[in-house]
Design an enzyme around this catalytic site. Structure first.
Site, mmCIF file in Angstrom:
data_model
loop_
_atom_site.group_PDB
_atom_site.id
_atom_site.type_symbol
_atom_site.label_atom_id
_atom_site.label_comp_id
_atom_site.label_asym_id
_atom_site.label_seq_id
_atom_site.Cartn_x
_atom_site.Cartn_y
_atom_site.Cartn_z
ATOM 1 C CG ASP A 105 -0.289 -0.062 2.532
ATOM 2 O OD1 ASP A 105 0.954 -0.179 2.577
ATOM 3 O OD2 ASP A 105 -1.000 0.021 3.557
ATOM 4 C CG HIS A 337 -21.061 24.031 -28.740
ATOM 5 N ND1 HIS A 337 -20.566 25.165 -28.160
ATOM 6 C CD2 HIS A 337 -20.898 24.191 -30.092
ATOM 7 C CE1 HIS A 337 -20.150 26.002 -29.113
ATOM 8 N NE2 HIS A 337 -20.334 25.429 -30.282
ATOM 9 C CB ALA A 354 -24.413 22.317 -30.601
ATOM 10 C CE1 TYR A 361 -22.963 -2.356 -25.724
ATOM 11 C CE2 TYR A 361 -24.368 -0.953 -24.377
ATOM 12 C CZ TYR A 361 -23.794 -2.180 -24.626
ATOM 13 O OH TYR A 361 -24.055 -3.245 -23.790
HETATM 14 C C1 UD1 Z 1 2.278 -1.504 8.759
HETATM 15 C C2 UD1 Z 1 3.306 -1.728 9.869
HETATM 16 C C3 UD1 Z 1 3.595 -0.376 10.546
HETATM 17 C C4 UD1 Z 1 4.099 0.609 9.505
HETATM 18 C C5 UD1 Z 1 3.117 0.730 8.336
HETATM 19 C C6 UD1 Z 1 3.767 1.523 7.215
HETATM 20 C C7 UD1 Z 1 2.902 -4.009 10.666
HETATM 21 C C8 UD1 Z 1 2.325 -4.829 11.735
HETATM 22 N N1 UD1 Z 1 2.800 -2.676 10.828
HETATM 23 O O1 UD1 Z 1 1.066 -1.048 9.366
HETATM 24 O O2 UD1 Z 1 4.580 -0.544 11.541
HETATM 25 O O3 UD1 Z 1 4.316 1.872 10.099
HETATM 26 O O4 UD1 Z 1 2.781 -0.567 7.821
HETATM 27 O O5 UD1 Z 1 2.951 1.602 6.092
HETATM 28 O O6 UD1 Z 1 3.460 -4.522 9.716
HETATM 29 N N2 UD1 Z 1 -0.713 -7.685 4.679
HETATM 30 C C9 UD1 Z 1 -0.625 -8.991 4.270
HETATM 31 N N3 UD1 Z 1 -1.100 -9.965 5.090
HETATM 32 C C10 UD1 Z 1 -1.628 -9.700 6.324
HETATM 33 C C11 UD1 Z 1 -1.694 -8.353 6.740
HETATM 34 C C12 UD1 Z 1 -1.220 -7.370 5.905
HETATM 35 O O7 UD1 Z 1 -0.158 -9.281 3.168
HETATM 36 O O8 UD1 Z 1 -2.022 -10.658 7.009
HETATM 37 C C13 UD1 Z 1 -0.225 -6.632 3.782
HETATM 38 C C14 UD1 Z 1 -1.297 -5.596 3.447
HETATM 39 O O9 UD1 Z 1 -1.995 -5.995 2.267
HETATM 40 C C15 UD1 Z 1 -0.492 -4.314 3.244
HETATM 41 C C16 UD1 Z 1 0.753 -4.532 4.089
HETATM 42 O O10 UD1 Z 1 0.797 -5.914 4.424
HETATM 43 O O11 UD1 Z 1 -0.095 -4.131 1.913
HETATM 44 C C17 UD1 Z 1 0.719 -3.705 5.384
HETATM 45 O O12 UD1 Z 1 -0.482 -3.983 6.080
HETATM 46 P P1 UD1 Z 1 -1.362 -2.833 6.702
HETATM 47 O O13 UD1 Z 1 -2.567 -3.441 7.271
HETATM 48 O O14 UD1 Z 1 -1.518 -1.715 5.745
HETATM 49 O O15 UD1 Z 1 -0.404 -2.375 7.883
HETATM 50 P P2 UD1 Z 1 -0.334 -0.935 8.572
HETATM 51 O O16 UD1 Z 1 -1.386 -0.848 9.600
HETATM 52 O O17 UD1 Z 1 -0.264 0.108 7.551
HETATM 53 MG MG MG Z 2 -0.713 0.184 5.576
#
Ligand code: UD1
Ligand code: MG
Length: 428
Positions: A105, A337, A354, A361
């Protein structure tokens, strides 16, 4: 590119804060799914071995990625970021001993930062490194905890932070480097311990591995990677809107620097991959979708919508409330337009009146229409695709040209359904 690096992107999470049926990483930033933005950046640093951890909506994500050399590991159920990394290490053993782990993300990664982080990790020699930064608003992020000597000893997540820890402004950015030999056995042990509790919702956090390693006197590092930079992650819709705005501002600045006038940047929305030539003016309330090409000296808007697959050559004017979809407008076309052009090729110098509609479609199929050079399409007319309007032809105001009808070059058609007018061309 660093070919001796393996990369894992974590994208299995439920993304529950998005409150969406769509997996978080498929939400779009300026027309491009977040996962595409992340994989593109990451493959520039370690492109020869990339594993994506998928779980929630895995099928949807795989479909969106299409044919790709990226490997995937499935984490099901999703039980935390440590569990996700472990799934990747076990299901798709990394080709290289060094692994970069990136949260899926983080659409705003930059190559320079990633490259520097990898280099600093290697020169520092730790078995596990975390990229950190001091930020103005640390809320919601894992805090980097250091002891009195300044040594990195733990990451504490927001929900576990007391008041003192809550005040720490050095945060975990969600980028890590790990040495597989050391981390694989550690993660196996830690994850099985974390998930052995009775609570089926328990998760194992990658961030907890820091304190586990410190206890075992293994080397960990928090590497500050950037100052004076905003770090953008998408956890919820606010994050999505914020990141999109930052991308939008940046993209518009590039266009402005390249000689495009954007009369009102705040009410103009341009997606990624759009090209616009110099001296083109974009009027307010205009939306230009991913990949559209616009030539030089054009005027677009106000209130125009240029949709994907559209190419607009030089000196074209597209005015208010005109929608153009998958169409090619050659030089000098005017559609000033209230018009809709779908799947059309419009020859140079043609005028679209216009309220004219090129209806592509029929409720089942989409078809194309070709309009010749200098043709004049009268106000309120409808050309039902497939259509062919010859060069210099005139379609009278309000005419309906039925599907498949060919309007010969230089002729005039009027009426419903349109029929040839027996006289020389007149312009209405
Ligand atoms: C996480 C970090 C946090 C950091 C932040 C930065 C952890 C526990 N915390 O928090 O310290 O500051 O990112 O952006 O890691 N995901 C999986 N499987 C899971 C859970 C999550 O693949 O079981 C993936 C999610 O899809 C995501 C990423 O891991 O892309 C991070 O998960 P997210 O829930 O966004 O963690 P944050 O709360 O942002
Ligand atoms: Mg996150």
């Amino acid at each position: 590119m660093d070919a001796s690096l393996s990369t894992i992107i974590l994208a299995a999470g439920r993304g529950s804060r998005m409150k969406s049926d769509l997996p978080k990483v498929l939400h779009q930033i300026l027309g491009i799914p977040m996962i595409e933005l992340v994989t593109e950046k990451v493959s520039q640093v370690g492109s020869d071995d990339l594993t994506l951890v998928l779980g929630h909506g895995a099928d949807q994500v795989q479909r969106a990625l299409g044919e790709t050399s990226i490997r995937s590991a499935i984490q099901d159920p999703q039980r935390g970021t440590a569990d996700a990394v472990l799934a990747a290490l076990l299901q798709q053993p990394p080709v290289h001993p060094d692994v970069l782990v990136v949260n899926g993300d983080l659409p705003d990664l930059d190559l320079e930062l990633l490259t520097r982080f990898v280099a600093d990790h290697r020169s520092g020699g730790a078995a596990f490194s975390v990229a950190s930064a001091r930020v103005a608003d640390p809320q919601g992020m894992g805090r980097i905890v250091r002891n009195d000597r300044g040594d990195f000893v733990a990451i504490v997540e927001q929900q576990d932070a007391d008041e003192d820890v809550g005040r720490i402004d050095e945060v975990n950015l969600g980028l890590y480097m790990l040495q597989v030999d050391t981390l694989l056995p550690l993660l196996e042990e830690m994850v099985s311990q974390d998930l052995s509790v009775a609570d089926p919702a328990a998760e194992s956090y990658l961030t907890r591995v820091v304190e586990v390693m410190v206890q075992k006197s293994l080397s960990v590092a928090a590497i500050p990677v950037a100052a004076d930079r905003q770090f953008l992650q998408v956890n919820d819709r606010r994050g999505l809107a914020r990141v999109s705005r930052v991308f939008q501002d940046r993209l518009q600045e590039q266009l402005l620097d390249a000689g495009v006038t954007i009369v009102d940047p705040l009410t103009t929305w341009i997606e990624l991959g759009v090209e616009i030539g110099s001296d083109t003016v974009i009027h307010p309330q205009t939306v230009i979708r991913r990949g559209v090409q616009v030539g030089r000296h054009c005027e677009i808007g106000p209130f125009a919508h240029l949709r994907g697959g559209t190419v607009i050559e030089d000196d074209v004017k597209v005015g208010d409330f005109v929608e153009i979809n998958r169409s090619h407008l050659e030089c000098g076309v005017r559609a000033k337009h209230l018009a809709y052009l779908g799947d059309a090729r419009v020859g140079s110098g043609a005028n679209i009146g216009a309220g004219a509609v090129i209806a592509n479609y029929d409720g089942t199929h989409k078809s194309s229409t070709v309009i010749g050079e200098r043709a004049f399409i009268g106000s309120g007319s409808v050309i039902v695709a497939p259509g062919e309007i010859g060069s210099d032809a005139v379609v009278g105001a309000g005419a309906v040209v039925p599907p498949g009808k060919i309007v010969e070059p230089g002729t005039v058609v009027i009426g419903v359904p349109a029929r040839k007018l027996n006289q020389n061309k007149t312009r209405s």
